[in-house]
Design a protein around this motif. Structure first.
Motif, PDB file in Angstrom:
ATOM      1  N   TYR A 123      -0.385   4.506 -15.366  1.00 55.73           N
ATOM      2  CA  TYR A 123       0.288   4.746 -16.638  1.00 55.73           C
ATOM      3  C   TYR A 123      -0.648   4.847 -17.831  1.00 55.73           C
ATOM      4  CZ  TYR A 123       4.491   3.842 -13.994  1.00 55.73           C
ATOM      5  OH  TYR A 123       5.494   3.918 -13.074  1.00 55.73           O
ATOM      6  N   LEU A 124      -1.829   4.240 -17.746  1.00 54.62           N
ATOM      7  CA  LEU A 124      -2.733   4.229 -18.898  1.00 54.62           C
ATOM      8  C   LEU A 124      -4.061   4.934 -18.633  1.00 54.62           C
ATOM      9  CD1 LEU A 124      -2.071   0.536 -20.020  1.00 54.62           C
ATOM     10  CD2 LEU A 124      -1.001   2.630 -20.886  1.00 54.62           C
ATOM     11  N   ASN A 125      -4.255   5.404 -17.402  1.00 55.55           N
ATOM     12  CA  ASN A 125      -5.511   6.042 -17.004  1.00 55.55           C
ATOM     13  C   ASN A 125      -6.728   5.153 -17.239  1.00 55.55           C
ATOM     14  OD1 ASN A 125      -4.349   8.491 -16.086  1.00 55.55           O
ATOM     15  ND2 ASN A 125      -4.100   9.124 -18.224  1.00 55.55           N
ATOM     16  N   HIS A 126      -6.545   3.843 -17.053  1.00 54.47           N
ATOM     17  CA  HIS A 126      -7.641   2.880 -17.165  1.00 54.47           C
ATOM     18  C   HIS A 126      -7.944   2.352 -15.761  1.00 54.47           C
ATOM     19  CE1 HIS A 126      -6.186   1.819 -21.503  1.00 54.47           C
ATOM     20  NE2 HIS A 126      -6.810   2.981 -21.456  1.00 54.47           N
ATOM     21  N   ASN A 127      -9.173   2.489 -15.324  1.00 56.43           N
ATOM     22  CA  ASN A 127      -9.556   2.005 -13.998  1.00 56.43           C
ATOM     23  C   ASN A 127     -10.262   0.657 -14.136  1.00 56.43           C
ATOM     24  OD1 ASN A 127      -9.996   1.810 -11.284  1.00 56.43           O
ATOM     25  ND2 ASN A 127     -11.627   3.341 -11.216  1.00 56.43           N
ATOM     26  N   THR A 128      -9.574  -0.281 -14.793  1.00 56.86           N
ATOM     27  CA  THR A 128     -10.154  -1.609 -15.021  1.00 56.86           C
ATOM     28  C   THR A 128      -9.102  -2.678 -14.767  1.00 56.86           C
ATOM     29  OG1 THR A 128      -9.570  -1.476 -17.370  1.00 56.86           O
ATOM     30  CG2 THR A 128     -11.822  -0.839 -16.777  1.00 56.86           C
ATOM     31  N   TYR A 129      -9.595  -3.843 -14.358  1.00 54.69           N
ATOM     32  CA  TYR A 129      -8.720  -4.999 -14.228  1.00 54.69           C
ATOM     33  C   TYR A 129      -8.386  -5.498 -15.628  1.00 54.69           C
ATOM     34  CZ  TYR A 129      -9.638  -5.241  -9.233  1.00 54.69           C
ATOM     35  OH  TYR A 129      -9.717  -4.953  -7.898  1.00 54.69           O
ATOM     36  N   THR A 130      -7.188  -6.017 -15.785  1.00 57.40           N
ATOM     37  CA  THR A 130      -6.754  -6.573 -17.061  1.00 57.40           C
ATOM     38  C   THR A 130      -5.781  -7.707 -16.773  1.00 57.40           C
ATOM     39  OG1 THR A 130      -5.812  -6.032 -19.231  1.00 57.40           O
ATOM     40  CG2 THR A 130      -4.823  -4.936 -17.325  1.00 57.40           C
ATOM     41  N   ASP A 131      -5.529  -8.517 -17.780  1.00 59.53           N
ATOM     42  CA  ASP A 131      -4.575  -9.612 -17.567  1.00 59.53           C
ATOM     43  C   ASP A 131      -3.140  -9.207 -17.907  1.00 59.53           C
ATOM     44  OD1 ASP A 131      -5.067  -9.508 -20.303  1.00 59.53           O
ATOM     45  OD2 ASP A 131      -5.600 -11.615 -20.497  1.00 59.53           O
ATOM     46  N   ILE A 132      -2.988  -8.139 -18.722  1.00 65.04           N
ATOM     47  CA  ILE A 132      -1.643  -7.776 -19.163  1.00 65.04           C
ATOM     48  C   ILE A 132      -1.539  -6.284 -19.480  1.00 65.04           C
ATOM     49  CG2 ILE A 132      -2.202  -8.346 -21.566  1.00 65.04           C
ATOM     50  CD1 ILE A 132       0.736  -9.319 -21.870  1.00 65.04           C
ATOM     51  N   VAL A 133      -0.380  -5.724 -19.163  1.00 66.38           N
ATOM     52  CA  VAL A 133      -0.001  -4.384 -19.609  1.00 66.38           C
ATOM     53  C   VAL A 133       1.433  -4.508 -20.122  1.00 66.38           C
ATOM     54  CG1 VAL A 133       0.492  -1.998 -18.933  1.00 66.38           C
ATOM     55  CG2 VAL A 133      -1.530  -3.145 -18.013  1.00 66.38           C
ATOM     56  N   THR A 134       1.655  -4.038 -21.347  1.00 69.93           N
ATOM     57  CA  THR A 134       2.966  -4.153 -21.994  1.00 69.93           C
ATOM     58  C   THR A 134       3.547  -2.767 -22.229  1.00 69.93           C
ATOM     59  OG1 THR A 134       2.209  -6.162 -23.118  1.00 69.93           O
ATOM     60  CG2 THR A 134       4.165  -5.085 -24.019  1.00 69.93           C
ATOM     61  N   PHE A 135       4.784  -2.591 -21.822  1.00 70.38           N
ATOM     62  CA  PHE A 135       5.509  -1.344 -22.063  1.00 70.38           C
ATOM     63  C   PHE A 135       6.660  -1.629 -23.022  1.00 70.38           C
ATOM     64  CE2 PHE A 135       3.635  -0.708 -17.837  1.00 70.38           C
ATOM     65  CZ  PHE A 135       2.989   0.508 -18.036  1.00 70.38           C
ATOM     66  N   ASP A 136       6.621  -0.989 -24.167  1.00 72.80           N
ATOM     67  CA  ASP A 136       7.677  -1.141 -25.175  1.00 72.80           C
ATOM     68  C   ASP A 136       8.754  -0.099 -24.893  1.00 72.80           C
ATOM     69  OD1 ASP A 136       9.297  -1.318 -27.406  1.00 72.80           O
ATOM     70  OD2 ASP A 136       7.632  -1.364 -28.835  1.00 72.80           O
ATOM     71  N   ASN A 137       9.947  -0.562 -24.538  1.00 70.73           N
ATOM     72  CA  ASN A 137      11.062   0.330 -24.228  1.00 70.73           C
ATOM     73  C   ASN A 137      12.146   0.270 -25.309  1.00 70.73           C
ATOM     74  OD1 ASN A 137       9.781   0.895 -21.734  1.00 70.73           O
ATOM     75  ND2 ASN A 137      10.695  -0.931 -20.840  1.00 70.73           N
ATOM     76  N   SER A 138      11.801  -0.273 -26.471  1.00 67.13           N
ATOM     77  CA  SER A 138      12.773  -0.441 -27.550  1.00 67.13           C
ATOM     78  C   SER A 138      13.216   0.912 -28.082  1.00 67.13           C
ATOM     79  CB  SER A 138      12.159  -1.258 -28.697  1.00 67.13           C
ATOM     80  OG  SER A 138      11.696  -2.497 -28.218  1.00 67.13           O
TER      81      SER A 138
END
Length: 143
Positions: A55-70
């Protein structure tokens, strides 16, 4: 209003679910929003890496990804993916408990949904200040 917690690719028991829900709702309201529907998906590093790539085209580990569906400006609707592997690793690195780091990441995602950013140094400083403020509120809720 719904706050849901799900597990993906991990066997994890979330502590203090009712207290967390109250804290999240209070945080959203204090920021001037109405909480409509937020899903927290607690997952493995690899699961979140795939989300990050897809979804973000980032090939890195991360602790969080947030999707705002408001759909309305005053309402909070979103999906927050959190790597428990990463929060546990970061907890060790920062010398805090796994729960404390998980709570910081939970409120970090909520703050993103409330319109806070963390890319520029001044935005990151404000985000950290807000995280610390709301973490102290969580502790004051008692158990």
């Amino acid at each position: 209003m719904a706050i849901n917690f799900f597990n993906e690719e991990i066997d994890f028991k979330l502590n203090h679910k009712a207290k967390l829900k109250t804290w999240i709702k209070n945080t959203v309201e204090e920021e001037g929003f109405k909480l409509k529907d937020v899903n927290f998906i607690l997952c493995s590093d690899d699961y979140l890496l795939e989300i990050n790539k897809q979804y973000l085209n980032h090939n890195t580990y991360t602790d969080i990804v947030t999707f705002d569906n408001s759909e309305k400006e005053d309402q909070i609707v979103g999906d927050i993916f959190i790597s428990v592997d990463r929060t546990n690793e970061n907890a060790s690195k920062f010398g805090v408990s796994g729960d404390t780091e998980l709570h910081r990441v939970i409120v970090h995602g909520i703050l993103h949904l409330c319109g806070y950013y963390d890319k520029k140094p001044e935005d990151k400083a404000l985000m950290t200040e807000k995280e610390n403020y709301y973490l102290s509120k969580f502790k004051s809720l008692g158990s």
